[in-house]
Design an enzyme around this catalytic site. Sequence first.
Site, PDB file in Angstrom:
ATOM      1  N   GLN A  39     -10.153   3.856   4.978  1.00 28.53           N
ATOM      2  CA  GLN A  39      -9.821   3.372   3.901  1.00 28.53           C
ATOM      3  C   GLN A  39      -8.295   3.806   3.245  1.00 28.53           C
ATOM      4  O   GLN A  39      -8.291   5.067   2.820  1.00 28.53           O
ATOM      5  CB  GLN A  39     -10.974   3.713   2.970  1.00 28.53           C
ATOM      6  CG  GLN A  39     -10.454   2.833   1.426  1.00 28.53           C
ATOM      7  CD  GLN A  39     -11.714   2.786   0.367  1.00 28.53           C
ATOM      8  OE1 GLN A  39     -12.910   3.475   0.691  1.00 28.53           O
ATOM      9  NE2 GLN A  39     -11.316   2.310  -0.763  1.00 28.53           N
ATOM     10  N   PHE A  40      -7.580   3.211   3.812  1.00 33.44           N
ATOM     11  CA  PHE A  40      -6.073   3.532   3.316  1.00 33.44           C
ATOM     12  C   PHE A  40      -5.756   3.583   1.922  1.00 33.44           C
ATOM     13  O   PHE A  40      -4.869   4.296   1.476  1.00 33.44           O
ATOM     14  CB  PHE A  40      -5.065   2.556   4.223  1.00 33.44           C
ATOM     15  CG  PHE A  40      -4.762   1.521   3.559  1.00 33.44           C
ATOM     16  CD1 PHE A  40      -3.781   1.044   2.802  1.00 33.44           C
ATOM     17  CD2 PHE A  40      -5.629   0.352   3.736  1.00 33.44           C
ATOM     18  CE1 PHE A  40      -3.379  -0.059   2.115  1.00 33.44           C
ATOM     19  CE2 PHE A  40      -5.622  -0.978   3.190  1.00 33.44           C
ATOM     20  CZ  PHE A  40      -4.365  -1.149   2.419  1.00 33.44           C
ATOM     21  N   THR A  41      -6.508   2.754   1.189  1.00 29.48           N
ATOM     22  CA  THR A  41      -6.101   2.764  -0.328  1.00 29.48           C
ATOM     23  C   THR A  41      -6.485   3.951  -0.924  1.00 29.48           C
ATOM     24  O   THR A  41      -6.032   4.130  -1.958  1.00 29.48           O
ATOM     25  CB  THR A  41      -7.101   1.536  -0.882  1.00 29.48           C
ATOM     26  OG1 THR A  41      -8.560   1.833  -0.922  1.00 29.48           O
ATOM     27  CG2 THR A  41      -6.886   0.063  -0.331  1.00 29.48           C
TER      28      THR A  41
END
Length: 147
Positions: free
Chosen positions: A78-80
Site C-alpha cells: 500500500q504505497f499510500t
Amino acid sequence: MRALIQRVLEAKVEVDGQTTGEIKKGLLVFLGIGRDDTLATGQKLIDKILKYRIFDDEQGKMGWNVSQANGGILLVSQFTLMAQTQKGLRPDFGPAMPPSDAKALYEQLVEYTRSQFENVQTGIFAADMKVHLINDGPVTFNLEVEA
C-alpha cells in the site's frame, strides 16, 4: 518503511472478484515502501511485526505474537502509507518508492516473510484490491523503521 498492522478475526483480498489471499485469525499488514528503503530495512520491519505482541495471552493481556496466537499474516502492498499529508488537501506520494523498484522489494519481502513464518498470504502488487476484514478489538498499530 511503514506498516499498518491490524489484529483480525479474518481478512481476505480480492482482485477482479478472485480471492488472492485469505486468513482467519492473525495480522492484516499494509506495507508502504519508501524511496530510500532497502531489503535490510524491510527485514527489520518484518522481524518486528512477527515478534510484536498484540494478541491476548492466558491472562487476557497483549502478551503473544502472531505465531504464539496460531495466526496468519495477510501482507498487502500500500504505497499510500508513504504519502506526505501535512500540507494541503491532496496527498503527496513523492516519498514512495517508484513502482518498478517497489514491486521487486515487496516480492523479496514476501519471500523473506515466508521464510520466517508459515502462514503468509498476499494481495497483488499495484492491483485494484478489495480488502475485507473483521478487525479484532479494534487493535491497529502503525510501525515504522527508518532506511
